[in-house]
Design an enzyme around this catalytic site. Structure first.
Site, PDB file in Angstrom:
ATOM      1  N   TYR A 170      -5.315  48.222   4.010  1.00 44.38           N
ATOM      2  CA  TYR A 170      -4.502  47.310   3.204  1.00 44.38           C
ATOM      3  C   TYR A 170      -5.400  46.386   2.394  1.00 44.38           C
ATOM      4  O   TYR A 170      -6.568  46.157   2.735  1.00 44.38           O
ATOM      5  CB  TYR A 170      -3.537  46.500   4.077  1.00 44.38           C
ATOM      6  CG  TYR A 170      -4.176  45.383   4.875  1.00 44.38           C
ATOM      7  CD1 TYR A 170      -4.319  44.102   4.323  1.00 44.38           C
ATOM      8  CD2 TYR A 170      -4.629  45.595   6.177  1.00 44.38           C
ATOM      9  CE1 TYR A 170      -4.899  43.081   5.066  1.00 44.38           C
ATOM     10  CE2 TYR A 170      -5.206  44.571   6.913  1.00 44.38           C
ATOM     11  CZ  TYR A 170      -5.338  43.317   6.348  1.00 44.38           C
ATOM     12  OH  TYR A 170      -5.925  42.294   7.061  1.00 44.38           O
ATOM     13  N   CYS A 171      -4.839  45.869   1.307  1.00 40.35           N
ATOM     14  CA  CYS A 171      -5.517  44.886   0.465  1.00 40.35           C
ATOM     15  C   CYS A 171      -4.435  44.042  -0.207  1.00 40.35           C
ATOM     16  O   CYS A 171      -3.271  44.080   0.195  1.00 40.35           O
ATOM     17  CB  CYS A 171      -6.439  45.559  -0.553  1.00 40.35           C
ATOM     18  SG  CYS A 171      -5.591  46.705  -1.667  1.00 40.35           S
ATOM     19  N   THR A 172      -4.780  43.282  -1.228  1.00 38.27           N
ATOM     20  CA  THR A 172      -3.825  42.347  -1.827  1.00 38.27           C
ATOM     21  C   THR A 172      -2.656  43.051  -2.502  1.00 38.27           C
ATOM     22  O   THR A 172      -1.491  42.766  -2.218  1.00 38.27           O
ATOM     23  CB  THR A 172      -4.534  41.429  -2.845  1.00 38.27           C
ATOM     24  OG1 THR A 172      -5.654  40.804  -2.219  1.00 38.27           O
ATOM     25  CG2 THR A 172      -3.572  40.368  -3.372  1.00 38.27           C
TER      26      THR A 172
END
Length: 319
Positions: free
Chosen positions: A174-176
């Site tokens: 996951y990331c922003t």
């Protein structure tokens, strides 16, 4: 709220990036949008803010281009612009990691909707992997997430060997907003990881559609808001003031330009240290004036098309 913030990306081939950058810049000017947009041979990446009607028109025109038919906008309300200027730049990649040969539109990790991610994240055979920089995951991260000690995403490929212990697990990246996961999960697949997934739309979409459950702290964003709430289910603050160590999610850049450390600093310490991260930096002869925000945007000297030539034409839809 009269304004919107749009976060988006799309991996898709763009042949004449300079021409596309030129017309896209003029489009944004015609709609009074501000923000940061990157154009590369591998696609488009941006965060912009503007009035609701202008953002709606921008989304309509972009989606009319068949290259971006699958692009998804993360839309958030705002009381005003979250940027002070507009940059539309050409770069080798839409997120810099040094892997231009990896093409996520050909192969990448399995996309999980926010609801699917929420349902899978606590299973015994799952590892949640945060692919963001250290200052981002120190401000906020998913409960029990594996984090990497990196100052910039381009260091990610060097850290993959540290993840070998998880090769028999399902890796949920996951990331922003999702863009880093496209390359990160594709690179993991190249390195022999078999069960690789990614949170589609990132933390922002997870907050909008799944209430942000079990995301601890705040989410770092690359606009004037800096830190935003995403968890409306079980919110917490996990970051602490760099100076006094009390809970604080207020991010600043050190007022000493030779330090420029990006750290949490509570309001009291911000005033006491005049925007510096330490007493040493406070005494630096080149310390920047502190206005209470802890941000120091650079003046733009980038190319700006003539605003009288706003002749962008939306691409024709295929019949």
């Amino acid at each position: 709220m009269d304004y919107r913030v749009l976060l988006y990306y799309c991996y898709t081939p763009i042949e004449d990036v300079e021409a596309f950058r030129e017309e896209h810049h003029r489009l944004c000017l015609s709609l009074n949008l501000l923000g940061r947009i990157i154009v590369a041979p591998e696609g488009l990446n941006g965060t912009v803010s503007g009035l609701t009607a202008d953002c709606e028109e921008y989304m309509r025109i972009v989606k009319a281009d068949l290259r971006f038919a699958t692009l998804e906008f993360k839309i958030e309300p705002s009381a005003t612009h979250t940027f002070q200027k507009l940059h539309v730049r050409v770069k080798p990649e839409i997120v810099h990691v040094g892997l231009p040969e990896i093409k996520p539109y050909e192969r990448t990790g399995i996309h999980l909707s926010p609801q699917e991610f929420r349902d899978m994240k606590d299973q015994d055979d799952v590892v949640i992997l945060d692919v963001r920089s250290d200052y981002e995951h120190e401000l906020g991260r998913f409960k029990n997430a594996v984090t990497l000690d990196i100052e910039n995403f381009r260091e990610f490929p060097e850290k993959v060997d540290e993840l070998a212990q998880y090769k028999d697990k399902k890796i949920l990246t996951y990331c922003t907003g999702g863009i880093k996961c496209e390359k990160a999960s594709a690179f993991l697949l190249e390195k022999g990881f078999e069960n690789v997934y990614q949170l589609h739309g990132g933390i922002i979409k997870y907050g909008l559609e799944a209430g942000g459950e079990d995301f601890e702290g705040k989410c770092y964003v690359f606009d004037g808001r800096v830190a935003v709430d995403v968890n409306s289910v079980n919110p917490t603050i996990i970051s602490t003031c760099h100076h006094c160590h009390t809970p604080s999610a207020r991010m600043i850049n050190c007022a000493n330009p030779h330090c420029n450390a990006h750290v949490p600093l509570c309001e009291n310490c911000g005033e006491q240290l005049d925007g510096a991260c330490s007493e040493t930096c406070q005494q630096h002869p080149e310390k920047r004036p502190y206005d209470g925000t802890g941000t120091y945007p650079k003046l733009s000297n980038n190319y700006n098309p003539e605003q009288g030539l706003l002749s962008y034409r939306a691409p024709k839809l295929a019949l």
